[in-house]
Design a protein around this motif. Structure first.
Motif, PDB file in Angstrom:
ATOM      1  N   ASP A  45       0.828  -1.212   0.000  1.00 36.83           N
ATOM      2  CA  ASP A  45       0.000   0.000   0.000  1.00 36.83           C
ATOM      3  C   ASP A  45       0.859   1.259   0.000  1.00 36.83           C
ATOM      4  OD1 ASP A  45      -2.240  -1.629   0.071  1.00 36.83           O
ATOM      5  OD2 ASP A  45      -2.688  -1.233   2.191  1.00 36.83           O
ATOM      6  N   PHE A  79       2.144   7.357   6.242  1.00 36.56           N
ATOM      7  CA  PHE A  79       1.240   7.124   5.112  1.00 36.56           C
ATOM      8  C   PHE A  79      -0.180   6.759   5.554  1.00 36.56           C
ATOM      9  CE2 PHE A  79       5.349   6.719   3.045  1.00 36.56           C
ATOM     10  CZ  PHE A  79       5.133   7.468   1.891  1.00 36.56           C
ATOM     11  N   LYS A 118       1.187   4.158  -2.870  1.00 37.94           N
ATOM     12  CA  LYS A 118       0.914   5.570  -2.556  1.00 37.94           C
ATOM     13  C   LYS A 118       2.005   6.491  -3.091  1.00 37.94           C
ATOM     14  CE  LYS A 118      -2.106   5.185   1.406  1.00 37.94           C
ATOM     15  NZ  LYS A 118      -2.516   5.823   2.647  1.00 37.94           N
TER      16      LYS A 118
END
Length: 138
Positions: A89, A124, A93
């Motif tokens: 993830d 994040f 990003k």
């Protein structure tokens, strides 16, 4: 015991345990031959590693050769899966496509310190609960 203090070659151990975890979720049962096929390793190599894992208390093997992760083995496998999904993830990003993000996350997950991993998740805004649900849904 730190999650990384269980074997000298934690990368290989994590990969084996992660494979057992995934196979169990996909197939319901796991034998050495399943691990051999999935990881593309010889059966003797897998047998030797399973012997070590029994000694370390990561797996149990019944008389028919079916392998089950112990709580300790499952904890390591789940933690490795958690890092994999969260790092994927994070890498997405910052602009990597999914395929490259997964490939690189697979490498990074075995070497990243818990402190760095925690800082990246915070930066994040990675939701641990959402990550956990993804790998538990396998």
């Amino acid at each position: 015991m730190s999650k990384r203090d269980y074997l000298a070659d934690s990368e290989a151990a994590e990969m084996y345990l992660e494979t057992i975890y995934k196979l169990k979720r996909e197939k319901g049962v796991v034998r050495s031959i399943d691990i051999s096929r999935e990881m593309n390793y010889s059966k003797p190599t897998i047998s030797e590693q399973m012997k070590k894992f029994r000694m370390y208390g990561f797996i149990e093997m019944d008389n028919d050769g079916y392998i089950t992760l112990t709580d300790k083995g499952e904890e390591i496998a789940a933690w490795t899966m958690h890092k994999h999904y969260a790092l994927t993830d994070i890498l997405e990003k910052i602009g990597l496509d999914r395929e490259l993000a997964e490939k690189d996350a697979c490498r990074i997950e075995h070497y990243i310190s818990e402190e760095t991993f925690t800082a990246l998740k915070k930066h994040f805004e990675i939701d641990d609960e959402k990550v956990r649900k993804r790998y538990e849904a396998l």
